[in-house]
Design an enzyme around this catalytic site. Structure first.
Site, PDB file in Angstrom:
ATOM      1  N   CYS A  11      10.938  -6.053   6.183  1.00  0.00           N
ATOM      2  CA  CYS A  11       9.962  -7.146   6.305  1.00  0.00           C
ATOM      3  C   CYS A  11      10.602  -8.393   6.915  1.00  0.00           C
ATOM      4  O   CYS A  11       9.967  -9.107   7.693  1.00  0.00           O
ATOM      5  CB  CYS A  11       9.350  -7.467   4.945  1.00  0.00           C
ATOM      6  SG  CYS A  11       8.208  -6.180   4.392  1.00  0.00           S
ATOM      7  N   VAL A  36       0.873  -1.176   0.000  1.00  0.00           N
ATOM      8  CA  VAL A  36       0.000   0.000   0.000  1.00  0.00           C
ATOM      9  C   VAL A  36       0.911   1.227   0.000  1.00  0.00           C
ATOM     10  O   VAL A  36       1.559   1.529   1.015  1.00  0.00           O
ATOM     11  CB  VAL A  36      -0.938   0.008   1.234  1.00  0.00           C
ATOM     12  CG1 VAL A  36      -1.888   1.202   1.165  1.00  0.00           C
ATOM     13  CG2 VAL A  36      -1.734  -1.298   1.312  1.00  0.00           C
ATOM     14  N   GLU A  37       0.993   1.846  -1.166  1.00  0.00           N
ATOM     15  CA  GLU A  37       1.913   2.981  -1.309  1.00  0.00           C
ATOM     16  C   GLU A  37       1.257   4.271  -0.836  1.00  0.00           C
ATOM     17  O   GLU A  37       0.050   4.320  -0.583  1.00  0.00           O
ATOM     18  CB  GLU A  37       2.388   3.069  -2.762  1.00  0.00           C
ATOM     19  CG  GLU A  37       3.146   1.814  -3.152  1.00  0.00           C
ATOM     20  CD  GLU A  37       3.794   1.868  -4.517  1.00  0.00           C
ATOM     21  OE1 GLU A  37       3.419   2.723  -5.350  1.00  0.00           O
ATOM     22  OE2 GLU A  37       4.695   1.036  -4.758  1.00  0.00           O
ATOM     23  N   ASN A  38       2.082   5.291  -0.723  1.00  0.00           N
ATOM     24  CA  ASN A  38       1.596   6.573  -0.221  1.00  0.00           C
ATOM     25  C   ASN A  38       2.286   7.703  -0.975  1.00  0.00           C
ATOM     26  O   ASN A  38       3.435   7.564  -1.391  1.00  0.00           O
ATOM     27  CB  ASN A  38       1.899   6.670   1.287  1.00  0.00           C
ATOM     28  CG  ASN A  38       1.260   7.860   1.922  1.00  0.00           C
ATOM     29  OD1 ASN A  38       1.835   8.945   1.977  1.00  0.00           O
ATOM     30  ND2 ASN A  38       0.041   7.690   2.416  1.00  0.00           N
ATOM     31  N   SER A  39       1.565   8.815  -1.103  1.00  0.00           N
ATOM     32  CA  SER A  39       2.102   9.979  -1.808  1.00  0.00           C
ATOM     33  C   SER A  39       3.410  10.476  -1.202  1.00  0.00           C
ATOM     34  O   SER A  39       4.219  11.104  -1.882  1.00  0.00           O
ATOM     35  CB  SER A  39       1.086  11.123  -1.781  1.00  0.00           C
ATOM     36  OG  SER A  39      -0.055  10.741  -2.514  1.00  0.00           O
ATOM     37  N   TYR A  83       5.650   8.522  -0.264  1.00  0.00           N
ATOM     38  CA  TYR A  83       6.563   7.411  -0.566  1.00  0.00           C
ATOM     39  C   TYR A  83       7.016   6.670   0.698  1.00  0.00           C
ATOM     40  O   TYR A  83       6.885   5.469   0.806  1.00  0.00           O
ATOM     41  CB  TYR A  83       7.807   7.867  -1.354  1.00  0.00           C
ATOM     42  CG  TYR A  83       7.523   8.336  -2.767  1.00  0.00           C
ATOM     43  CD1 TYR A  83       6.254   8.749  -3.150  1.00  0.00           C
ATOM     44  CD2 TYR A  83       8.544   8.374  -3.717  1.00  0.00           C
ATOM     45  CE1 TYR A  83       6.005   9.182  -4.442  1.00  0.00           C
ATOM     46  CE2 TYR A  83       8.298   8.812  -5.020  1.00  0.00           C
ATOM     47  CZ  TYR A  83       7.027   9.214  -5.373  1.00  0.00           C
ATOM     48  OH  TYR A  83       6.782   9.637  -6.641  1.00  0.00           O
ATOM     49  N   GLU A 113       4.205  -7.977   2.657  1.00  0.00           N
ATOM     50  CA  GLU A 113       4.507  -8.947   3.717  1.00  0.00           C
ATOM     51  C   GLU A 113       4.105  -8.407   5.088  1.00  0.00           C
ATOM     52  O   GLU A 113       3.551  -9.117   5.918  1.00  0.00           O
ATOM     53  CB  GLU A 113       6.006  -9.283   3.731  1.00  0.00           C
ATOM     54  CG  GLU A 113       6.506  -9.951   2.463  1.00  0.00           C
ATOM     55  CD  GLU A 113       6.965  -8.966   1.396  1.00  0.00           C
ATOM     56  OE1 GLU A 113       6.407  -7.849   1.307  1.00  0.00           O
ATOM     57  OE2 GLU A 113       7.894  -9.323   0.653  1.00  0.00           O
TER      58      GLU A 113
HETATM   59  N1  THU Z   1       7.537  -4.120  -1.828  1.00  0.00           N
HETATM   60  C1  THU Z   1       6.816  -5.081  -1.181  1.00  0.00           C
HETATM   61  O1  THU Z   1       5.596  -4.997  -1.062  1.00  0.00           O
HETATM   62  N2  THU Z   1       7.509  -6.134  -0.675  1.00  0.00           N
HETATM   63  C2  THU Z   1       8.854  -6.312  -0.776  1.00  0.00           C
HETATM   64  O2  THU Z   1       9.394  -7.231  -0.197  1.00  0.00           O
HETATM   65  C3  THU Z   1       9.649  -5.383  -1.578  1.00  0.00           C
HETATM   66  C4  THU Z   1       8.967  -4.133  -1.983  1.00  0.00           C
HETATM   67  C5  THU Z   1       6.807  -2.996  -2.412  1.00  0.00           C
HETATM   68  C6  THU Z   1       7.079  -1.663  -1.789  1.00  0.00           C
HETATM   69  C7  THU Z   1       6.741  -0.723  -2.925  1.00  0.00           C
HETATM   70  O3  THU Z   1       5.358  -0.468  -2.919  1.00  0.00           O
HETATM   71  C8  THU Z   1       7.071  -1.508  -4.173  1.00  0.00           C
HETATM   72  O4  THU Z   1       7.153  -2.854  -3.763  1.00  0.00           O
HETATM   73  C9  THU Z   1       8.357  -1.101  -4.852  1.00  0.00           C
HETATM   74  O5  THU Z   1       9.400  -1.073  -3.962  1.00  0.00           O
END
Ligand code: THU
Length: 125
Positions: free
Chosen positions: A88, A43-46, A48, A55
């Site tokens: 993670c 779940v990304e955010n503006s 970052y 995970e």
């Molecule tokens: N990301 C994950 O969800 N799990 C990982 O183990 C590596 C990175 C996500 C974070 C971000 O939204 C995107 O992948 C690119 O880094």
């Protein structure tokens, strides 16, 4: 639940990822000792920096529902193989140092390893 089944669940979960910035959707499926599977997506955010990985989303969902012990986690990305990031690894280590980690190109080419191998000397108070 076998590795293939868990990976399939992770792949399906990936469709709900919120990754408009990186365009790198990730899905995770975490199997609890109870037999229940907890899914997670990134779940990304503006800003970052406030982004949370798939995970950790899965783990937070599980913990908040009372599950405390885990058997394995499968991680799926669109194309190729994705392994958990350092944060993670440590996050999962708190609850499941003996966790099995399943990754792979697709369900017919899965690899499994131990979290302890990915995170030697994980920190625990
Ligand atoms: N990301 C994950 O969800 N799990 C990982 O183990 C590596 C990175 C996500 C974070 C971000 O939204 C995107 O992948 C690119 O880094």
């Amino acid at each position: 639940m076998n590795d293939k089944e868990l990976y399939r669940i992770a792949k399906e979960a990936m469709k709900d990822a919120y990754a408009p910035f990186s365009k790198y959707p990730v899905g995770a499926a975490l199997l609890g000792k109870s037999g229940k599977v907890y899914t997670g997506v990134n779940v990304e955010n503006s800003t970052y920096g406030a982004t949370i990985c798939a995970e950790r989303t899965a783990c937070v969902k599980a913990i908040s529902e009372g599950e405390r012990e885990f058997v394995k986690i499968a991680i799926a990305i669109k194309k190729g193989e994705g392994t958990p990031c350092g944060i993670c690894r440590q996050f999962l280590f708190e609850f499941a140092p003996d966790l099995k980690v399943i990754t792979g190109e697709d369900e017919d080419h899965l690899h499994s390893t131990a979290l302890r191998k990915l995170l030697p000397g994980g920190f625990k108070l």
